[in-house]
Design a protein around this motif. Structure first.
Motif, PDB file in Angstrom:
ATOM      1  N   THR A   1       1.101  -1.275   0.106  1.00  0.00           N
ATOM      2  CA  THR A   1       0.023   0.065  -0.097  1.00  0.00           C
ATOM      3  C   THR A   1       0.465   1.045   0.154  1.00  0.00           C
ATOM      4  O   THR A   1       2.031   0.960   0.225  1.00  0.00           O
ATOM      5  CB  THR A   1      -1.197   0.130   1.033  1.00  0.00           C
ATOM      6  OG1 THR A   1      -0.421   0.097   2.587  1.00  0.00           O
ATOM      7  CG2 THR A   1      -1.290  -1.162   1.298  1.00  0.00           C
ATOM      8  N   VAL A   2       0.262   1.981  -0.198  1.00  0.00           N
ATOM      9  CA  VAL A   2       1.413   3.694  -0.398  1.00  0.00           C
ATOM     10  C   VAL A   2       1.412   4.368   1.448  1.00  0.00           C
ATOM     11  O   VAL A   2       2.234   5.095   1.185  1.00  0.00           O
ATOM     12  CB  VAL A   2      -0.172   4.600  -0.836  1.00  0.00           C
ATOM     13  CG1 VAL A   2       0.727   5.900  -0.402  1.00  0.00           C
ATOM     14  CG2 VAL A   2       0.043   4.587  -2.681  1.00  0.00           C
ATOM     15  N   ASP A   3       0.278   3.857   2.309  1.00  0.00           N
ATOM     16  CA  ASP A   3       0.837   4.028   3.036  1.00  0.00           C
ATOM     17  C   ASP A   3       2.257   3.932   4.706  1.00  0.00           C
ATOM     18  O   ASP A   3       2.669   4.443   4.899  1.00  0.00           O
ATOM     19  CB  ASP A   3      -0.892   3.974   3.916  1.00  0.00           C
ATOM     20  CG  ASP A   3      -1.831   5.012   4.081  1.00  0.00           C
ATOM     21  OD1 ASP A   3      -1.365   5.966   3.320  1.00  0.00           O
ATOM     22  OD2 ASP A   3      -3.237   4.318   4.268  1.00  0.00           O
ATOM     23  N   GLN A   4       2.293   2.085   3.723  1.00  0.00           N
ATOM     24  CA  GLN A   4       3.158   1.491   4.127  1.00  0.00           C
ATOM     25  C   GLN A   4       5.030   1.310   3.602  1.00  0.00           C
ATOM     26  O   GLN A   4       5.502   1.292   4.169  1.00  0.00           O
ATOM     27  CB  GLN A   4       2.848  -0.061   4.146  1.00  0.00           C
ATOM     28  CG  GLN A   4       1.787  -0.449   5.120  1.00  0.00           C
ATOM     29  CD  GLN A   4       1.386  -1.912   4.253  1.00  0.00           C
ATOM     30  OE1 GLN A   4       1.863  -2.166   3.436  1.00  0.00           O
ATOM     31  NE2 GLN A   4       0.278  -2.115   4.674  1.00  0.00           N
ATOM     32  N   THR A   5       4.742   2.768   2.426  1.00  0.00           N
ATOM     33  CA  THR A   5       5.116   2.640   1.853  1.00  0.00           C
ATOM     34  C   THR A   5       6.586   3.267   2.247  1.00  0.00           C
ATOM     35  O   THR A   5       6.463   4.726   2.878  1.00  0.00           O
ATOM     36  CB  THR A   5       5.494   3.909   0.742  1.00  0.00           C
ATOM     37  OG1 THR A   5       5.087   3.339  -0.280  1.00  0.00           O
ATOM     38  CG2 THR A   5       6.705   4.051   0.039  1.00  0.00           C
ATOM     39  N   LYS A   6       8.531   3.429   2.302  1.00  0.00           N
ATOM     40  CA  LYS A   6       9.176   3.686   3.167  1.00  0.00           C
ATOM     41  C   LYS A   6      10.243   5.365   2.700  1.00  0.00           C
ATOM     42  O   LYS A   6      10.511   4.085   1.459  1.00  0.00           O
ATOM     43  CB  LYS A   6      10.348   2.648   3.998  1.00  0.00           C
ATOM     44  CG  LYS A   6       9.148   1.996   5.487  1.00  0.00           C
ATOM     45  CD  LYS A   6      10.380   0.803   5.450  1.00  0.00           C
ATOM     46  CE  LYS A   6       9.203   0.067   6.933  1.00  0.00           C
ATOM     47  NZ  LYS A   6      10.780  -1.469   7.299  1.00  0.00           N
ATOM     48  N   PHE A   7      10.212   5.558   2.696  1.00  0.00           N
ATOM     49  CA  PHE A   7      11.026   6.374   1.950  1.00  0.00           C
ATOM     50  C   PHE A   7      12.407   6.873   2.996  1.00  0.00           C
ATOM     51  O   PHE A   7      12.362   7.110   3.662  1.00  0.00           O
ATOM     52  CB  PHE A   7      10.291   7.901   2.134  1.00  0.00           C
ATOM     53  CG  PHE A   7       8.853   8.145   1.096  1.00  0.00           C
ATOM     54  CD1 PHE A   7       9.052   8.652  -0.532  1.00  0.00           C
ATOM     55  CD2 PHE A   7       7.742   8.055   1.628  1.00  0.00           C
ATOM     56  CE1 PHE A   7       7.365   8.042  -0.712  1.00  0.00           C
ATOM     57  CE2 PHE A   7       6.379   8.266   0.898  1.00  0.00           C
ATOM     58  CZ  PHE A   7       6.739   8.262   0.263  1.00  0.00           C
ATOM     59  N   TYR A   8      13.475   6.580   2.013  1.00  0.00           N
ATOM     60  CA  TYR A   8      14.396   6.223   2.847  1.00  0.00           C
ATOM     61  C   TYR A   8      15.809   7.487   2.742  1.00  0.00           C
ATOM     62  O   TYR A   8      15.005   8.232   1.346  1.00  0.00           O
ATOM     63  CB  TYR A   8      15.729   4.941   2.129  1.00  0.00           C
ATOM     64  CG  TYR A   8      14.655   3.588   3.074  1.00  0.00           C
ATOM     65  CD1 TYR A   8      15.246   3.045   4.024  1.00  0.00           C
ATOM     66  CD2 TYR A   8      13.993   3.315   1.839  1.00  0.00           C
ATOM     67  CE1 TYR A   8      14.484   2.043   3.754  1.00  0.00           C
ATOM     68  CE2 TYR A   8      13.354   2.180   2.226  1.00  0.00           C
ATOM     69  CZ  TYR A   8      13.952   1.568   3.684  1.00  0.00           C
ATOM     70  OH  TYR A   8      12.683   0.296   3.678  1.00  0.00           O
ATOM     71  N   GLN A   9      16.247   7.902   3.127  1.00  0.00           N
ATOM     72  CA  GLN A   9      17.276   8.807   3.208  1.00  0.00           C
ATOM     73  C   GLN A   9      18.978   8.011   3.284  1.00  0.00           C
ATOM     74  O   GLN A   9      18.793   7.151   4.456  1.00  0.00           O
ATOM     75  CB  GLN A   9      17.768   9.475   4.046  1.00  0.00           C
ATOM     76  CG  GLN A   9      16.904  10.677   3.354  1.00  0.00           C
ATOM     77  CD  GLN A   9      17.803  11.715   2.296  1.00  0.00           C
ATOM     78  OE1 GLN A   9      18.128  11.457   1.863  1.00  0.00           O
ATOM     79  NE2 GLN A   9      16.986  12.627   1.689  1.00  0.00           N
ATOM     80  N   THR A  10      19.971   7.607   2.763  1.00  0.00           N
ATOM     81  CA  THR A  10      20.424   6.531   2.581  1.00  0.00           C
ATOM     82  C   THR A  10      21.644   7.434   2.241  1.00  0.00           C
ATOM     83  O   THR A  10      22.292   8.101   0.960  1.00  0.00           O
ATOM     84  CB  THR A  10      20.822   5.256   1.907  1.00  0.00           C
ATOM     85  OG1 THR A  10      21.704   4.553   2.192  1.00  0.00           O
ATOM     86  CG2 THR A  10      20.068   4.918   1.323  1.00  0.00           C
TER      87      THR A  10
END
Length: 685
Positions: free
Chosen positions: A124-133
Motif C-alpha cells: 500500500t501507499v501508506d506502508q511505503t518507506k521513504f529512505y535517506q541513505t
C-alpha cells in the motif's frame, strides 16, 4: 504471465549486476538518525556530502510522518519478514484469505469497495518507506516451505543525489498448500521516490504500487471428520466443496492456473508535491555551507489514480464440474448447472485530487502543524452482473465525492506531549454525510513511569459497496437498503519501555453494524452493542539469555450482536537470545505457542470473498499452535528455520502422522506439520 516473467528476469539481472559491484557489510550496527523532518532542519545534506568509505547512514520515514526511523535488526519476530502476525489466521495456506482474531472494525469513512480478506498481502501507499541513505542498499530474501511454498523478496534503495532517493520492492508468495485447490500466487511491486530541492522549499513524493493476488478456493472440507479417516492418508485428496477433481497445482511460479478461485488486481499511482514558505538560514563551517529552512506555511497537492478488479470464477472443466449442491444449498442459486461457468467481477477506477495548506506555529518544530484541505474524488464502477434473481445485466456507475478535512499534530520539543487530532466530513456525492473524528493525547509521565495515551474516535460511514445491489457480488435474494454505520472507539494505552511492558484497552460502541450471514445474506444489526478489548504485551528475562515474550488479548461482547470473538487469545515465545560468545552473531532459538479459546468462528464464502457470521459451529483447538524456531543474524545476513504446527502430531486412529489439525474456520483446517527455511541478506555498495 509474460509480464511477470519479464519483471522477474529483469529483477534478477539487476541483482546479478549489483552483486558484482556490492560487497557485504554490516549496515545495522552503523545506522545513524538523520533527525529533523521534511522542510525543517535536516542534517541529511551534510551527512550525504561527507561519505566515509566503510560506513552507511540509512533511515526512513513514512508519507504522513516526518519522524525518521532505523531499520530493525532484531530477528525474533518472524512476522516482520513474512505476512503472518501472531493474532492473524489464514484459511490453511500462506497467501489464503486471512483475518485478525482481534476485533478491528472498519474505522475509515467514505467509499470502500468491500473486499478485505486478502489485505494482509497487499503493498500500500501508506506502508511505503521513504529512505535517506549515504550508499545504495539492497536486501534479498528467499524462503522455502513445505508443500512447495516459495517466497521471494527484493528491495533496493539509493540516493541518486544527496536530496533525491529512489527505491524498488518486489515480493512473490507462491504455495500449493496441503489441501485440494488451495494454491496461491501473489506478486507485489512498489516503486517510490522522494525529492527535496536544495533550498529545502520543495518536496516531491512518488509511489507506484501494483498487487496481483491469485488464490484457488476450495470452500472448505465437505466433512471435517475425514481428516482422521483411514481412507484419506493424503490430505491433498480430501473431498472439498469447490474444485474437486482439479489437477494438483504445479511448482512453477510462472504457471499457476486457477480455474476455481479469486483474482484481485489493483494498482495505485500517487504523487504528492509540497512547497514551503518561511525563513532561510544556514550553518557555515570551514569547508561547507549547510542550507537550512524553517517553514511557516506549506502548500500541498496530492493526486492519486487507482484501479481495482475483483473476480471470483468457477469454471466447469473436464473432470471437475460445478458442484450444484453447493451453489443451491449454500448460496441459494438453484439455476447454476454443472456445465456452467460461474463468474462475478467488479471493477473500479478512482481519481482523487486533494489540496491542503499547513501552518507551522513553531517554525523550528516541523512536527507541530495545523492542516486544512479539500478533496475531489471521481469514481467509476463497472459490473458484469446485477442480481435481483437469476438475471445478469452488465452496467456502469459514475459517482463522485467532495470532502473537507483538517488535522492538528504536535510533538512537543521536550518530547513529553504528543497530540494528534483529525477530522473529515463528506459534503457531497456517493458518501454524503460520512465523517471521521479522531483525537489522541500521549504524555511522558517520567522515564521510570512510562507513557500514557488516551484517545477517542467516532466514524459515521456508508456500508462498503459490496452491500449495494449494484455490485456483481450482491447475492442476496432481496434488494436491501442499509443505514450508515456508526462506530465509537474509546482507547487508552500505557507503555514502559524500560521493562518492555505495553497495555492497551479499547471500548467499541457500534450501531447499524453491517455483516454477512450464512454465506450470502447481507444484514444490518440496528441494535446498539459494545465490545471491550484489553491487550497486554510483556517481555520477561527469565535468566541471563532466556527470554519470554507474551501477548494476551481479552475480548468480550455485550448486547445482542452478530460479532463473535475468542474470549482469550494468547501468544507466547520462549527461547534463548544471545551471541554464544561470537561478537557478530545474534541467535534466537526456542518455541512459540498460540492459544485461542473456543468460540463460534466466522465462516468464509469464496463466491463473494467475505467472512460471515455463523452460530452453529464452535471451534476448539486440539492443542495450542506450537512452533519450534531458530533465527540468527550474522552481520547483515539473517536466516530463519521453523518447524510449525507441531501440535498436529497424532498416533491414532491412522497411526503416527500429522493429521490432528486445528480448525481456523468452519470446514477450514490449518495445515499440518510444515518446515520453513529462508534468509534475508543485505548488501551495501
Amino acid at each position: 504471465m509474460k509480464s511477470r516473467l519479464i519483471t522477474l528476469i529483469g529483477s534478477l539481472a539487476c541483482l546479478l549486476l549489483f552483486s558484482t559491484l556490492l560487497h557485504a557489510q554490516d549496515p545495522f550496527s552503523r545506522f545513524r538518525n538523520f533527525g529533523g523532518g521534511g522542510g525543517g532542519r535536516s542534517g541529511g545534506a551534510d551527512t550525504l556530502a561527507h561519505r566515509k568509505a566503510d560506513t552507511i547512514t540509512l533511515n526512513y520515514r513514512y508519507l504522513d510522518s516526518s519522524r525518521y526511523q532505523k531499520l530493525d535488526s532484531s530477528v525474533y519476530d518472524f512476522s516482520r519478514k513474512m505476512p503472518q502476525p501472531p493474532t492473524w489466521i489464514n484459511l490453511g495456506n500462506n497467501g489464503a484469505a486471512a483475518r485478525n482474531l482481534v476485533f478491528s472494525p472498519r474505522m475509515i469513512s467514505g467509499w470502500d469497495p468491500g473486499w478485505h480478506a486478502y489485505d494482509l498481502y497487499l503493498f500500500t501507499v501508506d506502508q511505503t518507506k521513504f529512505y535517506q541513505t549515504t550508499k545504495p542498499y539492497t536486501e534479498l530474501g528467499y524462503f522455502l516451505g513445505g508443500k512447495s511454498e516459495q517466497f521471494i523478496g527484493v528491495q533496493h534503495t539509493q540516493n541518486v543525489r544527496p536530496n533525491w532517493n529512489i527505491g524498488f520492492e518486489y515480493r512473490l508468495i507462491n504455495s500449493i498448500g496441503a489441501f485440494p485447490n488451495i494454491n496461491t500466487n501473489h506478486s507485489n511491486i512498489r516503486l517510490h521516490s522522494w525529492y527535496q530541492s536544495k533550498n529545502k522549499r520543495y518536496q516531491n513524493f512518488f509511489v507506484l504500487v501494483s498487487n496481483k493476488l491469485a488464490a484457488a478456493e476450495n470452500g472448505g472440507l465437505q466433512n471435517p471428520a475425514d481428516l482422521n479417516s483411514i481412507n484419506y492418508s493424503d490430505q491433498a485428496t480430501l473431498p472439498v466443496f469447490l474444485g474437486n477433481g482439479l489437477n494438483r497445482a504445479t511448482t512453477n511460479i510462472f504457471n499457476t492456473p486457477i480455474s476455481t478461485g479469486t483474482h484481485y488486481v489493483n494498482a495505485t499511482f500517487m504523487m504528492r508535491q509540497q512547497y514551503d514558505l518561511g525563513q532561510k538560514d544556514s550553518i557555515v563551517t570551514d569547508t561547507t555551507v549547510i542550507p537550512l529552512f524553517y517553514p511557516r506555511l506549506r502548500l500541498e497537492h496530492n493526486i492519486s489514480y487507482s484501479t481495482y478488479r475483483y473476480t471470483f470464477s468457477d469454471d466447469s472443466i473436464a473432470g471437475s464440474p460445478l458442484n450444484t449442491a453447493y451453489y443451491t444449498g449454500k448460496l441459494n442459486l438453484p439455476y447454476v448447472l454443472t456445465t456452467d461457468s460461474f463468474l462475478r467481477r467488479d471493477r473500479w477506477k478512482d481519481l482523487t485530487n486533494d489540496f491542503s495548506i499547513y501552518q507551522f506555529p513553531d517554525s523550528k518544530n516541523p512536527q507541530q502543524f495545523i492542516k486544512v484541505g479539500a478533496t475531489l474524488q471521481l469514481l467509476q464502477g463497472t459490473f458484469d452482473t446485477a442480481l435481483a434473481g437469476p438475471i445478469a445485466t452488465a452496467h456502469r456507475l459514475k459517482e463522485q465525492n467532495v470532502f473537507v478535512h483538517g488535522e492538528y499534530r504536535n510533538k512537543t520539543r521536550n518530547q513529553k506531549w504528543d497530540v494528534e487530532a483529525f477530522g473529515k466530513l463528506y459534503l457531497n456525492g456517493l458518501n454524503t454525510g460520512d465523517y471521521n473524528a479522531y483525537i489522541s493525547l500521549k504524555r511522558l509521565l517520567g522515564r521510570r513511569i512510562g507513557y500514557l495515551q488516551v484517545g477517542f474516535q467516532n466514524v459515521n460511514r456508508t456500508p462498503s459497496f459490496v452491500f449495494d445491489a449494484a455490485s456483481s457480488f450482491y447475492l442476496d435474494t432481496l434488494k436491501r437498503s442499509f443505514s450508515k454505520e456508526n462506530t465509537t472507539n474509546l482507547f487508552a494505552s500505557f507503555e514502559q519501555p524500560q521493562i518492555h511492558l505495553k497495555l492497551r484497552g479499547s471500548y467499541y460502541l457500534l450501531s447499524n453494524y453491517t455483516y454477512f450471514q450464512d454465506y450470502y445474506k447481507e444484514r444490518q444489526e440496528s441494535a446498539l452493542f459494545n465490545l471491550l478489548q484489553i491487550t497486554a504485551e510483556k517481555e520477561f528475562i527469565v535468566a541471563r539469555h532466556l527470554k519470554w515474550r507474551a501477548l494476551a488479548v481479552v475480548q468480550q461482547v455485550a448486547g445482542s450482536s452478530p460479532v463473535h470473538v475468542p474470549l482469550l487469545t494468547v501468544y507466547n515465545q520462549i527461547g534463548y537470545e544471545g551471541s554464544l560468545g561470537f561478537p557478530n552473531l545474534l541467535l534466537d532459538v526456542g518455541t512459540e505457542m498460540r492459544y485461542i479459546s473456543w468460540y463460534k468462528a466466522d465462516g468464509y464464502s469464496p463466491a463473494n470473498g467475505q467472512y460471515f457470521s455463523q452460530s452453529s459451529t464452535t471451534l476448539h483447538q486440539h492443542l495450542p499452535d506450537i512452533t519450534a524456531y531458530m533465527h540468527l543474524r550474522i552481520r547483515s545476513f539473517t536466516a530463519y528455520l521453523r518447524a510449525e504446527n507441531l501440535n498436529s502430531i497424532a498416533f491414532s486412529p491412522r497411526g503416527f502422522g500429522w493429521y490432528h489439525n486445528n480448525f481456523v474456520a468452519p470446514n477450514y483446517p490449518s495445515p499440518g506439520f510444515v518446515i520453513r527455511f529462508g534468509f534475508f541478506w543485505g548488501f551495501v555498495n
